[in-house]
Design an enzyme around this catalytic site. Sequence first.
Site, PDB file in Angstrom:
ATOM      1  N   ARG A 129      78.974 -42.429  47.783  1.00 24.11           N
ATOM      2  CA  ARG A 129      79.910 -42.043  46.733  1.00 24.11           C
ATOM      3  C   ARG A 129      79.102 -41.660  45.504  1.00 24.11           C
ATOM      4  O   ARG A 129      77.892 -41.828  45.468  1.00 24.11           O
ATOM      5  CB  ARG A 129      80.993 -43.108  46.459  1.00 24.11           C
ATOM      6  CG  ARG A 129      80.667 -44.539  46.670  1.00 24.11           C
ATOM      7  CD  ARG A 129      79.683 -45.117  45.724  1.00 24.11           C
ATOM      8  NE  ARG A 129      80.021 -44.809  44.343  1.00 24.11           N
ATOM      9  CZ  ARG A 129      79.165 -44.791  43.343  1.00 24.11           C
ATOM     10  NH1 ARG A 129      77.871 -45.063  43.554  1.00 24.11           N
ATOM     11  NH2 ARG A 129      79.522 -44.500  42.120  1.00 24.11           N
ATOM     12  N   GLY A 130      79.830 -41.138  44.496  1.00 22.86           N
ATOM     13  CA  GLY A 130      79.129 -40.609  43.327  1.00 22.86           C
ATOM     14  C   GLY A 130      78.955 -39.112  43.522  1.00 22.86           C
ATOM     15  O   GLY A 130      78.476 -38.677  44.584  1.00 22.86           O
ATOM     16  N   ALA A 131      79.340 -38.341  42.497  1.00 24.62           N
ATOM     17  CA  ALA A 131      79.442 -36.884  42.675  1.00 24.62           C
ATOM     18  C   ALA A 131      78.155 -36.223  43.211  1.00 24.62           C
ATOM     19  O   ALA A 131      78.202 -35.525  44.236  1.00 24.62           O
ATOM     20  CB  ALA A 131      79.899 -36.260  41.364  1.00 24.62           C
ATOM     21  N   ARG A 142      86.757 -35.266  49.690  1.00 21.90           N
ATOM     22  CA  ARG A 142      87.187 -35.885  48.423  1.00 21.90           C
ATOM     23  C   ARG A 142      87.422 -34.737  47.436  1.00 21.90           C
ATOM     24  O   ARG A 142      86.593 -33.830  47.353  1.00 21.90           O
ATOM     25  CB  ARG A 142      86.132 -36.864  47.871  1.00 21.90           C
ATOM     26  CG  ARG A 142      86.046 -38.142  48.709  1.00 21.90           C
ATOM     27  CD  ARG A 142      85.245 -39.232  48.021  1.00 21.90           C
ATOM     28  NE  ARG A 142      86.027 -39.896  46.978  1.00 21.90           N
ATOM     29  CZ  ARG A 142      85.495 -40.791  46.131  1.00 21.90           C
ATOM     30  NH1 ARG A 142      84.212 -41.102  46.206  1.00 21.90           N
ATOM     31  NH2 ARG A 142      86.244 -41.365  45.212  1.00 21.90           N
ATOM     32  N   ASP A 165      82.509 -36.646  37.237  1.00 22.10           N
ATOM     33  CA  ASP A 165      82.758 -36.052  38.556  1.00 22.10           C
ATOM     34  C   ASP A 165      83.035 -34.561  38.462  1.00 22.10           C
ATOM     35  O   ASP A 165      82.824 -33.813  39.416  1.00 22.10           O
ATOM     36  CB  ASP A 165      83.924 -36.757  39.249  1.00 22.10           C
ATOM     37  CG  ASP A 165      83.434 -38.066  39.823  1.00 22.10           C
ATOM     38  OD1 ASP A 165      83.320 -39.034  39.050  1.00 22.10           O
ATOM     39  OD2 ASP A 165      83.106 -38.091  41.019  1.00 22.10           O
TER      40      ASP A 165
HETATM   41  O1  MRU Z   1      84.766 -43.036  43.444  1.00 19.82           O
HETATM   42  P1  MRU Z   1      83.297 -42.891  43.168  1.00 19.82           P
HETATM   43  O2  MRU Z   1      82.557 -44.181  43.264  1.00 19.82           O
HETATM   44  O3  MRU Z   1      82.684 -41.780  43.967  1.00 19.82           O
HETATM   45  O4  MRU Z   1      83.241 -42.446  41.646  1.00 19.82           O
HETATM   46  C1  MRU Z   1      81.999 -42.185  41.060  1.00 19.82           C
HETATM   47  C2  MRU Z   1      82.081 -41.916  39.615  1.00 19.82           C
HETATM   48  O5  MRU Z   1      83.138 -41.836  39.027  1.00 19.82           O
HETATM   49  C3  MRU Z   1      80.777 -41.652  38.914  1.00 19.82           C
HETATM   50  O6  MRU Z   1      80.857 -42.087  37.578  1.00 19.82           O
HETATM   51  C4  MRU Z   1      80.499 -40.148  38.920  1.00 19.82           C
HETATM   52  O7  MRU Z   1      80.552 -39.640  40.218  1.00 19.82           O
HETATM   53  C5  MRU Z   1      79.200 -39.834  38.319  1.00 19.82           C
HETATM   54  S1  MRU Z   1      77.899 -40.295  39.399  1.00 19.82           S
HETATM   55  C6  MRU Z   1      76.417 -39.817  38.817  1.00 19.82           C
END
Ligand code: MRU
Length: 339
Positions: A50-52, A83, A225
């Site tokens: 996870r994480g963009a 996603r 994101d």
């Molecule tokens: O649902 P997630 O855990 O994928 O959400 C991640 C976030 O909201 C992060 O803050 C975002 O992707 C930035 S990651 C460098």
Amino acid sequence: MIDKRSFETLEWCDEGLRLLDQRQLPEKKVYVLLKTIAEITTAISDMIVRGAPAIGVTAAYGIVLGFREHGAKLDLTPLYNARPTAVNLHWAIERMEPLLRQAESEDALLKEAIRIHEEDLMANHRMGDLGAELLDEGVNVLTHCNAGALATSGYGTALGVIRTGFAQGKINRVYADETRPWMQGARLTAWELLQDNISVTLLVEGAAAWLMKQGKIDWVITGADRIAANGDVANKIGTYSLALAAKVHGIKFMVVAPTTTIDLNCQNGDQIEIESRSEDEILNFNGLRIAAEGSKAWNPVFDVTSADLVSVIVTEKGVIKFPDTPEILISSKPSQERI
Ligand code: MRU
């Protein structure tokens, strides 16, 4: 330097892509080996990764695996829809697709995926430097969700700034929201910072405004994101409340994201699709029902913070101070003007 890389979030090997299963952290550090594009798509939607930026890099390698199974005609739709909010997923697919359609072997595809992976890592280090330059000595910072090495190719966006700021001795204390319902703050951010011996104090999101009121926070630092053309920022649910509270208390709000997170096709935050996940994520905790039988839950997993609440956006190409303009402009050098 901090970031000894005590773990890799994702790692390519000849058989496929190894992902650190983030659902099992911090209890267990387990890697899964994915060999098919269907497995990659599920790993993204089920949040093994996870994480963009990490999702984008994973998708790029997923296309290499997809080519192995299905050739150049591979259907990318399920991957694209895995996603909806993190634009890095769509960005990576759009960068890989022209190569996929003309590919005769996987070589060029793999090279491009590796390039995407390396560029993201370099961007994180550059953002770490640019963001840390904005911090005064002895600041206390608050972060939300996990925008660290676990959410990227390594080092992190918001946590990259925190790592660099900490290494430079500028950061006194790091606070992290636990981040309901997935607990990315408590499980991932705390684990990741402690790997680098950076002490972290957790709080429930509901305590953040009260902490600000006590004068304990100088900067809120988050990732993103998706960032719209006008500077509106989609990030983990709860970011908007933090930004509102920061504004009221005169606290600076920094968003750290690579340019791959900027979506110029979205004029403003209203055009960003916000992912909704199952109500079970709120009604249950660790597989145990916690909510009263019969209750329902609303589970948007991102929100949009309008540009006027953001003090600065830090990208690898430069910083954007007060991004509340009709169209954001990236300056190649951080200006000396105060935020
Ligand atoms: O649902 P997630 O855990 O994928 O959400 C991640 C976030 O909201 C992060 O803050 C975002 O992707 C930035 S990651 C460098």
